[in-house]
Design an enzyme around this catalytic site. Sequence first.
Site, PDB file in Angstrom:
ATOM      1  N   LYS A 148     -13.663 -33.246 -33.314  1.00  0.00           N
ATOM      2  CA  LYS A 148     -12.368 -32.669 -32.928  1.00  0.00           C
ATOM      3  C   LYS A 148     -12.581 -31.338 -32.219  1.00  0.00           C
ATOM      4  O   LYS A 148     -13.309 -30.487 -32.716  1.00  0.00           O
ATOM      5  CB  LYS A 148     -11.511 -32.463 -34.181  1.00  0.00           C
ATOM      6  CG  LYS A 148     -10.098 -31.997 -33.862  1.00  0.00           C
ATOM      7  CD  LYS A 148      -9.265 -31.814 -35.121  1.00  0.00           C
ATOM      8  CE  LYS A 148      -7.829 -31.461 -34.752  1.00  0.00           C
ATOM      9  NZ  LYS A 148      -6.994 -31.184 -35.929  1.00  0.00           N
ATOM     10  N   ASP A 276       1.317 -27.879 -44.234  1.00  0.00           N
ATOM     11  CA  ASP A 276       1.535 -28.635 -42.993  1.00  0.00           C
ATOM     12  C   ASP A 276       0.534 -29.769 -42.807  1.00  0.00           C
ATOM     13  O   ASP A 276       0.459 -30.353 -41.733  1.00  0.00           O
ATOM     14  CB  ASP A 276       1.495 -27.690 -41.773  1.00  0.00           C
ATOM     15  CG  ASP A 276       2.664 -27.981 -40.840  1.00  0.00           C
ATOM     16  OD1 ASP A 276       3.644 -28.588 -41.308  1.00  0.00           O
ATOM     17  OD2 ASP A 276       2.591 -27.639 -39.654  1.00  0.00           O
TER      18      ASP A 276
END
Length: 409
Positions: A148, A276
């Site tokens: 990522k 989150d």
Amino acid sequence: MIVMSSPSASSRPLSPLAPKQKTKKKHFVLQKVKVFRASDPELSVLMWGVNHSINDLSQVPVPVMLLPDDFKASTKIKVNNHLFNKENLPGQFKFKEYCPLVFRNLRERFGIEDQDYQVSLARSSPFREEEGKYSRLLTSFDHTLVVKEISSEEVEEMHNILPKYHQHIVTCHGSTLLPQFLAMYRVSVDNEETYLLVMRNMFSHRLHVHRKYDLKGSLVSREASFKEKGKELPTFKDIDFRNNMQKVYVSDEEREKIMDKLNRDIEFLARMKIMDYSLLLGIHDVERAEKEEEVEAEQEENESSCEEEEVEDSTSPEGIAGYMNSFKPLGPGEFDPYVDVYAVQSSVGAPRREVYFMGLIDVLTEYDTKKKAAHAAKAVKHGAGAEISTVHPEQYAKRFREFMTKIFA
């Protein structure tokens, strides 16, 4: 010309690590993994750097224990006027590896051998995932690893949580739904820096995911867009999960195991003031896969008459998924729990034969000033009691946990 610096990578007395997961021992001839062509210079440097760092690390004895300095350490290499393999690699580049001894220890605890890691990431070029918020993702050629692209802020956040994350992995013996963080690098080409975080792929390298959900336990603005729904494999959200009357059908025993891991991981995230995050849920439909396989087999039969088979050198390491080939071949919907660590089989009485992949993603969001501001704005818009996704970490954890208990049939 190569310039190197390596703080805190001093050799220490050789000693075994803490007990690790069972993996099948493999014996092979040590050989250098050659760097294949990657069309993207960043990828070429990543593959070169991974090769270089794993070969270097193999010369560094395993320390008795990790020291605080190891969590701040890095190794850097700067290459000027690089002539070897020049059709693939840029003339000048830099490669930096963060906390090499810590990540080596984590790979070991997750049952991943360094040579397999090296092969999976550097034998052939990783490929870029397409479109949307996941366009920052690369997948290793054998589908076992995800790379990522992260921001410099996320690198800092990673450094902040790494000591506690490592401790959490030690305590739970590597049994977690958190991302398995395996390495972190910085690649510099043409004065442009790219930060990369390597993780184990939560989905399978061989079982296709037919449906995918990103769940946060909130119903405010949590529906896949019209554009998203038009994709081949859309990422559905909480409202879609409810509207599709989707459920996860697993045995009571499996459900308990999942909730135990989840509770431990959520507590850790709340302690770290992280919020989150989402539960990524992938669903493999076994019957659909069987039909797809029949079609593929027919196509392959037609093609195989025209092509010669390539024979692999059996003495070389085969990558993370490779050693499965030496076991009995896996049937439809079967998986190796040492490779597909996030996979769970559907229960015997389930309406459909399915395999579920479940893991926590996006765990690098600290509850900072921006989040507090966003929460205040959303509270004004939707009312203080609304189920908005930007809430205090403790609240977020509580709501998330409550929602997750309801996803099971």
